[in-house]
Design an enzyme around this catalytic site. Structure first.
Site, mmCIF file in Angstrom:
data_model
loop_
_atom_site.group_PDB
_atom_site.id
_atom_site.type_symbol
_atom_site.label_atom_id
_atom_site.label_comp_id
_atom_site.label_asym_id
_atom_site.label_seq_id
_atom_site.Cartn_x
_atom_site.Cartn_y
_atom_site.Cartn_z
ATOM 1 N N THR A 50 -59.019 47.095 4.503
ATOM 2 C CA THR A 50 -58.573 47.933 5.625
ATOM 3 C C THR A 50 -57.190 47.530 6.098
ATOM 4 O O THR A 50 -56.452 48.341 6.658
ATOM 5 C CB THR A 50 -59.584 47.828 6.779
ATOM 6 O OG1 THR A 50 -60.899 48.018 6.260
ATOM 7 C CG2 THR A 50 -59.325 48.871 7.846
ATOM 8 N N TYR A 138 -67.085 39.132 -1.729
ATOM 9 C CA TYR A 138 -66.924 40.542 -1.364
ATOM 10 C C TYR A 138 -67.145 41.389 -2.601
ATOM 11 O O TYR A 138 -66.322 41.381 -3.521
ATOM 12 C CB TYR A 138 -65.527 40.745 -0.774
ATOM 13 C CG TYR A 138 -65.184 42.134 -0.297
ATOM 14 C CD1 TYR A 138 -66.141 43.139 -0.171
ATOM 15 C CD2 TYR A 138 -63.870 42.441 0.050
ATOM 16 C CE1 TYR A 138 -65.799 44.408 0.276
ATOM 17 C CE2 TYR A 138 -63.516 43.707 0.505
ATOM 18 C CZ TYR A 138 -64.476 44.681 0.608
ATOM 19 O OH TYR A 138 -64.130 45.931 1.048
ATOM 20 N N LYS A 167 -70.315 39.915 1.421
ATOM 21 C CA LYS A 167 -70.116 41.246 1.997
ATOM 22 C C LYS A 167 -70.490 42.253 0.918
ATOM 23 O O LYS A 167 -69.842 42.316 -0.134
ATOM 24 C CB LYS A 167 -68.670 41.439 2.446
ATOM 25 C CG LYS A 167 -68.384 42.841 2.995
ATOM 26 C CD LYS A 167 -66.906 43.014 3.312
ATOM 27 C CE LYS A 167 -66.606 44.458 3.725
ATOM 28 N NZ LYS A 167 -65.155 44.666 3.951
#
Length: 317
Positions: A50, A138, A167
């Site tokens: 992000t 992740y 994640k």
């Protein structure tokens, strides 16, 4: 000293990196971080997907980590994104994040290379060996082209004591159950805002959220409701937030959430190539959803205090 796994619970915000005129907008970034602190998020994630991390220079990236550490002042867990598709560069970034005061590192699967599971094991274990910081793996196959197999996650937690979390952003709630069966101690974070409640119900401890850039209080309320055992309240918040969460991904993130922040007057919608601004059609669809959300009633009766001043109710421009 043994790591306190409770620090990984709750809402971690995957921070956007605001730009203005091609440069990082430091004033906007600091205001966004402070807004997250006031909302009560438990974690801050600079330099994630992000945050458009691959487009940032080394100097920009290090400055954002240092600023996040300083601004959080221990009020939130600072999880710095350090992952790249080059193990040697990831090692350098992890070492530097530790020097800059980060509390932990988020390490994405190497993208473009599409390593085998053995390659993933070698990559993550090499990074873990060079830092004392706790690491969150992740897995996001839609972006990286490869996912971390539960068996590989289990091998990594067995080999590396500082690999403490994963994640999971593969879009499958079933993966939570599989990871819990295979892994003895890894904390699981949801990487898809629309699945947060489903993940929590299956044993995840928190969410790394894009949506909380825009409505941090509301995302915190949903997770807090679940944590205190109030499933009806958590479900009400989920229903309230789901259309908005889906709208944040009408095009590649973070374009929609940056547009939403721009409407709030909090940051420019500017992106760095190769990301492009939302199309006119997507912008209209997003604005329609933001207007609908602003006009809808929050589950205020389920909150600890009124949200009238905490969720944007007026969208101008």
């Amino acid at each position: 000293m043994e790591f306190d796994m409770a620090r990984l619970g709750g809402v971690f915000t995957a921070l956007v990196t605001p730009f203005r005129g091609g440069a990082v907008d430091i004033e906007a970034f600091e205001a966004l971080v402070e807004r997250q602190m006031e909302a009560g998020v438990t974690g801050l994630v600079p330099l994630g997907t992000t945050g458009e991390a691959p487009t940032l220079s080394t100097a920009e990236a290090e400055d954002l980590i240092a600023r996040t550490v300083r601004l959080s002042a221990g009020r939130a867990f600072v999880l710095a994104g350090v992952g790249t598709n080059d193990t040697a560069r990831t090692v350098e970034k992890a070492r530097r994040a530790e020097q800059l005061g980060a509390d932990g590192c988020l390490v994405i699967t190497p993208y473009y290379n599409r390593p085998t599971q053995e390659g993933l094991f070698g990559h993550f274990s090499t990074v873990a060996a060079v830092t004392g910081l706790p690491l969150m793996l992740y897995s996001v196959p839609a972006r990286a082209g490869v996912e971390i197999a539960p068996e590989t996650a289990a091998r990594l937690e067995d080999r590396c004591q500082n690999i403490v979390a994963i994640k999971e952003a593969g879009g499958s709630a079933a993966r939570v159950s599989t990871l819990r069966r295979r892994c003895q101690r890894l904390a699981i974070h949801c990487g898809d805002d629309g699945l947060t409640l489903a993940f929590l119900s299956l044993g995840a401890v928190g969410v790394t959220s894009v949506l909380s850039n825009y409505v941090p209080e509301a995302v915190c309320e949903m997770v807090a409701a679940w944590q205190r055992g109030d499933a009806p309240a958590a479900l009400a918040w989920h229903d309230y937030l789901l259309p908005l969460a889906e709208a944040m991904f009408i095009e590649t993130s973070p374009a929609p959430v940056k547009e939403a922040l721009a409407i709030q007057g909090l940051a420019s919608p500017e992106l760095r190539l190769p990301l492009a601004p939302l199309t006119r059609e997507s912008r209209a669809r997003l604005r329609l959803e933001l207007d609908r959300f602003a006009a809808s009633a929050a589950p205020a009766a389920l909150t600890k205090k009124p949200l009238s001043n905490r969720i944007p109710l007026a969208l101008n421009g």
